[in-house]
Design a protein around this motif. Structure first.
Motif, short mmCIF file in Angstrom:
data_model
loop_
_atom_site.label_atom_id
_atom_site.label_comp_id
_atom_site.label_asym_id
_atom_site.label_seq_id
_atom_site.Cartn_x
_atom_site.Cartn_y
_atom_site.Cartn_z
N ARG A 1 36.98 55.56 39.67
CA ARG A 1 38.36 56.00 39.89
C ARG A 1 38.85 55.53 41.26
N ASN A 2 38.01 55.64 42.28
CA ASN A 2 38.39 55.18 43.62
C ASN A 2 38.62 53.67 43.67
N ARG A 3 37.79 52.92 42.93
CA ARG A 3 37.95 51.46 42.89
C ARG A 3 39.25 51.08 42.20
N ILE A 4 39.58 51.75 41.11
CA ILE A 4 40.84 51.47 40.39
C ILE A 4 42.03 51.83 41.28
N PHE A 5 41.95 52.95 41.97
CA PHE A 5 43.03 53.36 42.88
C PHE A 5 43.19 52.34 44.01
N ALA A 6 42.09 51.88 44.60
CA ALA A 6 42.13 50.90 45.68
C ALA A 6 42.71 49.58 45.18
N LEU A 7 42.32 49.16 43.97
CA LEU A 7 42.84 47.93 43.40
C LEU A 7 44.34 48.04 43.15
N GLY A 8 44.79 49.19 42.64
CA GLY A 8 46.22 49.42 42.41
C GLY A 8 47.01 49.40 43.71
N ALA A 9 46.46 50.02 44.76
CA ALA A 9 47.12 50.02 46.06
C ALA A 9 47.23 48.61 46.63
N LEU A 10 46.18 47.81 46.47
CA LEU A 10 46.21 46.43 46.94
C LEU A 10 47.24 45.60 46.18
N LEU A 11 47.35 45.81 44.86
CA LEU A 11 48.34 45.09 44.07
C LEU A 11 49.77 45.45 44.49
N VAL A 12 50.02 46.74 44.73
CA VAL A 12 51.35 47.16 45.19
C VAL A 12 51.66 46.55 46.55
N ALA A 13 50.71 46.57 47.47
CA ALA A 13 50.90 45.98 48.79
C ALA A 13 51.14 44.48 48.70
N ALA A 14 50.40 43.79 47.84
CA ALA A 14 50.57 42.34 47.67
C ALA A 14 51.94 42.03 47.08
N ALA A 15 52.39 42.84 46.11
CA ALA A 15 53.71 42.62 45.52
C ALA A 15 54.80 42.83 46.56
N GLY A 16 54.66 43.85 47.40
CA GLY A 16 55.65 44.09 48.47
C GLY A 16 55.67 42.95 49.47
#
Length: 165
Positions: A6-21
């Motif tokens: 769950r923590n890995r999926i959350f971290a991956l999602g946060a990285l994707l949002v940051a990269a998109a921004g």
């Protein structure tokens, strides 16, 4: 699902949002929000690129170019690279009352747009000045600055000609 997954999926999602921004800021239409700061010669050298951009034009007020119509609060003057004869200059039209220190040979920055007719339409006029204040001397008229606008430069209908640049 385990807490580690769950923590890995959350971290991956946060990285994707940051990269998109970051991608949006880097590759988006941020260039449309830029304000260029150019001298008259730099702006004239830009050609068609200068016509649609918001520009801060910096230079000095060309001596003898001020035309102030107090009736319509219309101000026309030329901004030049410097006060030498033949320096590159641009005709500026402003509909705001000029600052109190506005006069020939003073440094100015005008913000607005340049059009194909060769007129820079200003919606903001700022003068460069020192940070030293001098109070009017005793007996000196505090409105003396107005003389620089009215000494032979005021016209009933300020219609500046298309002078050579």
């Amino acid at each position: 699902m385990t807490p580690v997954a769950r923590n890995r999926i959350f971290a991956l999602g946060a990285l994707l949002v940051a990269a998109a921004g970051l991608g949006f800021v880097a590759f988006g239409n941020i260039g449309e929000n830029l304000v260029y700061y150019w001298s008259p010669s730099e702006m004239l050298a830009q050609g068609d690129k200068a016509y649609t951009a918001t520009i801060r034009l910096g230079g000095v007020v060309q001596p003898g170019s001020i035309q102030w119509n107090a009736e319509h609060t219309t101000l026309h003057f030329r901004v030049a690279n410097d006060v030498t004869e033949g320096a590159a200059s641009v005709l500026v039209r402003s509909t705001e009352t000029p600052p109190q220190m506005f006069r020939d040979k003073i440094g100015v920055v005008v913000e607005g747009t340049y059009d194909a007719s060769g007129v820079f339409s200003s919606n903001r006029l700022m003068v460069n000045h020192s940070n030293e204040y001098r109070a009017p001397k005793e007996g000196e008229d505090p409105n003396k600055w107005r003389e620089t606008l009215s000494d032979g430069t005021t016209t009933a209908s300020a219609t500046p000609g298309a002078e050579a640049r």
